[in-house]
Design an enzyme around this catalytic site. Structure first.
Site, PDB file in Angstrom:
ATOM      1  N   ASP A   4     121.958 104.392 119.720  1.00 26.64           N
ATOM      2  CA  ASP A   4     121.187 103.153 119.723  1.00 26.64           C
ATOM      3  C   ASP A   4     121.187 102.508 118.342  1.00 26.64           C
ATOM      4  OD1 ASP A   4     119.558 101.180 120.749  1.00 26.64           O
ATOM      5  OD2 ASP A   4     118.072 102.547 121.565  1.00 26.64           O
ATOM      6  N   ASP A  64     118.068  96.085 128.180  1.00 29.19           N
ATOM      7  CA  ASP A  64     116.844  96.813 128.504  1.00 29.19           C
ATOM      8  C   ASP A  64     116.192  96.236 129.750  1.00 29.19           C
ATOM      9  OD1 ASP A  64     117.050  98.622 126.510  1.00 29.19           O
ATOM     10  OD2 ASP A  64     115.535  97.738 125.191  1.00 29.19           O
TER      11      ASP A  64
HETATM   12  C1  GLA Z   1     115.949 100.771 122.741  1.00 30.56           C
HETATM   13  C2  GLA Z   1     116.896 101.012 123.897  1.00 30.56           C
HETATM   14  C3  GLA Z   1     116.126 101.632 125.044  1.00 30.56           C
HETATM   15  C4  GLA Z   1     115.470 102.916 124.593  1.00 30.56           C
HETATM   16  C5  GLA Z   1     114.598 102.662 123.372  1.00 30.56           C
HETATM   17  C6  GLA Z   1     114.097 103.952 122.773  1.00 30.56           C
HETATM   18  O1  GLA Z   1     115.026  99.772 123.043  1.00 30.56           O
HETATM   19  O2  GLA Z   1     117.533  99.838 124.278  1.00 30.56           O
HETATM   20  O3  GLA Z   1     116.989 101.882 126.133  1.00 30.56           O
HETATM   21  O4  GLA Z   1     116.451 103.862 124.307  1.00 30.56           O
HETATM   22  O5  GLA Z   1     115.298 101.972 122.363  1.00 30.56           O
HETATM   23  O6  GLA Z   1     113.314 103.754 121.660  1.00 30.56           O
END
Ligand code: GLA
Length: 727
Positions: A475, A545
């Site tokens: 990420d 997301d």
């Molecule tokens: C980001 C990612 C999510 C999740 C969060 C965790 O927002 O896009 O899918 O993994 O971080 O903190």
């Protein structure tokens, strides 16, 4: 032979599958002028095009005026061409002028890779590369323009390397990777805009006089705009007309711009955004610009999309999962957020395993003091309060259920509340004396420094070696601001953004080489770094997301404009959806997620019996249909630029033996049984197709010309998925 050089006229013709791209050397001075890009030409007399271009040498009294309209392959600044340039410098004495002239060229079979950078690849049977060597005789700079032609695809890739052969340093202020000067003034520009949870919306607008661009100066390719643009003839559409697509194989700052100048000529440029860019080029050193992919289509946007998909599936995405079925995953983020322990994770995993789900992914919150998003980033060791005994007992427990185990990391970031930050505050990107611009309460580690990459990698490497980890979600949850590095001198500070990206690539390279069994998935708050650079390292990317099935329609359609469905991670999540609050049927969520890399992001222990019971069928359908979905030709059945109350698309196998059609009704209008009729594409007209699960057999021509009514129950958010099999 894909690359032809006509020595008497000094013209180059690059022949891709159905496309030619031509340029030539104008008069003895050696200007490299663009001649043509479009449907294939077989005429070798390319010279007729560029001979009509007035040459500065033969019109010295109007040299500046001619420079301003000459179609150029690598335009520079300050000698008469006032359109946006591909190259700019500041020399030691403060001058900005530069001019690159032809010196020589060489033709190579295959395609050399670019040092430190991702790029498309191909062997000597698949592509040929032309390197044109240009020189600025005053500055003693060399520019090596690389063009690779893919013989079975309508693809030409371009990149540039600048070499300083002089005795003094120069300051590069812009080095863009591709420039194409078009004659036509009747064109539209297509680009993708977005934001968090609303990525990749397609927009189309006429090119007008002036400059139009999309760009990122955020340090990542970004969710604001994707590093992509297409120029379309104004009369071109989804399935017809000329389209010219550009996509940048890079994960940092970019610009994709068009400029219509005073006579109606259009210049298109793609490369690293000059904003936040500068590079001190010492004598004897070189700067390598990333690769731009140029796709031509005479079949409208459909042809462009299918060519990008074929290119990326076969010549960009690597590793053991490039062409094989990815495991169906379940991720605990929306199920637990930070609130979990081994027992809770095993509870989710064991119920998931019983339904046939194949990979369990532990998301954020397993390391250091990471019990919420204010703390712990940077401390890449297991928090024993959460996972007693480390990763191994959990991974073994998951493996014992017959599932693979994977985990989340965010290596580029640090919280101030972490041991790493307390020990090395100077390892962050920052401007001394200025307040941090925090985002999600985190700072960015200075990945332009090798010792920082080494230190983070050694922690992560240890974790990955401590258990049977077979998947990693990498990420990256914030943009770059306060651009300062404690390790860079003042005259190199503007190199930080690019050096940072090179550091990220370096660590992704280490991860993929040292742990080839790991399925790497990139993510950046969803799709803020969904670009071809990332796809070189990870065969799939977390698209958004936003997991709501209706919101995903536009997000996935925009993303699929050039990225293959095999790269688009799509999951079923709980309702009401955590991002939109919308309630959609489980089956619709399944149909939408099926057209990507399929998985679940929900608390499986909270599903109804009926929902739970449908999972084994979805997993079975994924296994059966995914080879078609990830290798076939993708067709949009609805206008990409219109938000309507329905959407539909289909994937047809290369041999046209089967197809999967997905239709989603968004809002019911009444009378839907009559109106939900769609015309299919890409089938064999004379073949008969059976709709799987029914005894309905219809001809390809009927399905394409008359269309088919989609059988749906009444109500909003209903979907249908039809599998057609040739008889
Ligand atoms: C980001 C990612 C999510 C999740 C969060 C965790 O927002 O896009 O899918 O993994 O971080 O903190």
């Amino acid at each position: 032979m894909a690359i032809h050089f006509d020595a008497p006229s000094r013209t180059f013709r690059l022949d891709a599958k159905d496309t030619s791209y031509m340029f030539g050397v104008l008069d003895d001075e050696g200007f490299l002028v663009h001649c043509y890009w479009g449907p294939k030409l077989t005429d070798n007399d390319a010279g007729m095009f560029y001979r009509q271009i007035p040459s500065p040498a033969s019109h010295e009294r109007e040299r500046a005026s001619i420079m301003d309209v000459m179609p150029q392959e690598f335009p520079t600044e300050d000698l008469g061409d006032f359109r946006d340039a591909a190259f700019g410098i500041l020399d030691e004495s403060g001058h900005e002028a530069s001019l690159f002239l032809y010196r020589s060229h060489r033709i190579l079979s295959g395609k050399p890779s670019l040092e430190g950078l991702p790029s498309t690849f191909g062997n000597s049977d698949e592509c040929q590369t032309l390197e044109v060597i240009l020189e600025d005789p005053v500055l003693h700079l060399k520019a090596v323009l690389s063009y690779t032609v893919f013989e079975n695809l309508d693809v030409i890739t371009r990149s540039v390397r600048i070499e300083n052969e002089g005795t003094s340093p120069v300051r590069l202020t812009r080095v863009l990777s591709a420039c194409v000067d078009f004659d036509g003034d009747d064109m539209d520009l297509v680009s993708l805009w977005g934001g968090w949870a609303r990525e990749n919306n397609a927009q189309r607008m006429p090119v007008r006089h002036g400059r139009q661009s999309v760009h990122s100066a955020r340090g990542e390719s970004s969710n604001a705009y994707n590093p992509f643009m297409a120029l379309m003839e104004h009369t071109a559409g989804e399935d017809f007309g000329e389209v010219y697509g550009f996509n940048f194989v890079y994960s940092g700052n970019f610009v994709a711009s068009v400029e219509m100048e005073q006579h109606g000529l259009i210049r298109a440029l793609m490369g690293i955004d000059p904003q936040h860019f500068g590079w001190k080029l010492d004598p004897g050193s070189a700067f390598q610009a990333p690769e731009a992919v140029l796709v031509h289509s005479s079949r409208g946007l459909t042809g462009m999309t299918q060519t990008f998909h074929d290119l990326y599936r076969n010549h960009l995405i690597r590793g053991r999962y490039a062409h094989s079925l990815r495991p169906v995953l379940i991720n605990n983020w929306e199920a637990t957020y930070f609130d979990f322990n081994t027992d809770r994770l095993l509870e989710i995993a064991s119920l998931a395993a019983k339904q046939g789900i194949e990979l369990f992914v532990m998301d954020d919150g397993w390391f250091g003091s990471r019990r919420n998003d204010n703390s712990g980033l940077g401390d890449w060791y297991v928090c024993e309060d959460v996972l007693p005994g480390g990763l191994k007992p959990l991974a073994d427990g998951i493996n014992a259920l017959g599932m693979k185990f994977g985990l989340w990391i965010e290596p580029e970031m640090v919280n101030e509340d972490s041991n790493l930050y307390r020990a090395h505050p100077d390892w962050t990107i920052r401007v001394p004396g200025r307040q941090h611009s925090r985002k999600r309460n985190q700072l960015v580690l200075d990945f332009s420094r090798r010792e920082v990459v080494d230190a983070v990698w050694s922690m992560i490497r240890k974790v990955l070696s401590s258990a049977n980890v077979e998947y990693v979600k990498w990420d990256m949850n914030r943009i770059l601001t306060n651009l300062g590095s404690a390790a860079l001198p003042a005259d190199r500070m503007q190199e930080l953004s690019h050096r940072y990206v090179l550091g990220v690539y370096d660590m992704q390279d280490r991860l993929t080489k040292e742990f080839p069994q790991i399925l790497l998935e990139n993510c950046s708050s969803g799709g803020a770094r969904f670009d071809p650079g990332m796809l070189y390292f990870s065969p799939q990317i977390w698209t958004s997301d936003n997991t709501d099935a209706v919101a995903r329609l536009k997000i996935q359609a925009g993303t699929a404009l050039m990225y293959p469905l095999s790269a688009i991670d799509a999951n079923i999540s709980i309702v009401p959806n955590h991002q939109t609050g919308r309630v959609t049927p489980f089956s619709t969520r399944g149909d939408v997620a099926m057209c990507g890399t399929f998985g679940y992001q929900l608390d499986i222990t909270k599903l109804t019996d009926e929902e739970l019971a449908s999972i084994p069928g979805q997993v079975e359908a994924y296994h059966r249909l995914n080879p078609l979905i990830t290798s076939g030709d993708y067709y949009r059945l609805h206008d990409l630029f219109i938000q309507d109350d329905w959407d539909a698309w289909m994937v047809v196998s290369k041999d046209r033996g089967e197809a999967l059609v997905t239709y989603v009704r968004i809002l019911s209008r009444g009378g839907d049984g009559i109106y939900s009729r769609i015309r299919l594409k890409g089938l064999e007209p004379d073949a008969m197709y059976r709709i799987d699960g029914t005894d309905q057999i219809l001809s390809g021509q009927l399905l394409m010309h008359a269309g088919i009514r989609v059988p749906l129950p009444r109500g909003d958010y209903a979907s249908a998925s039809l599998h057609l099999i040739r008889q």
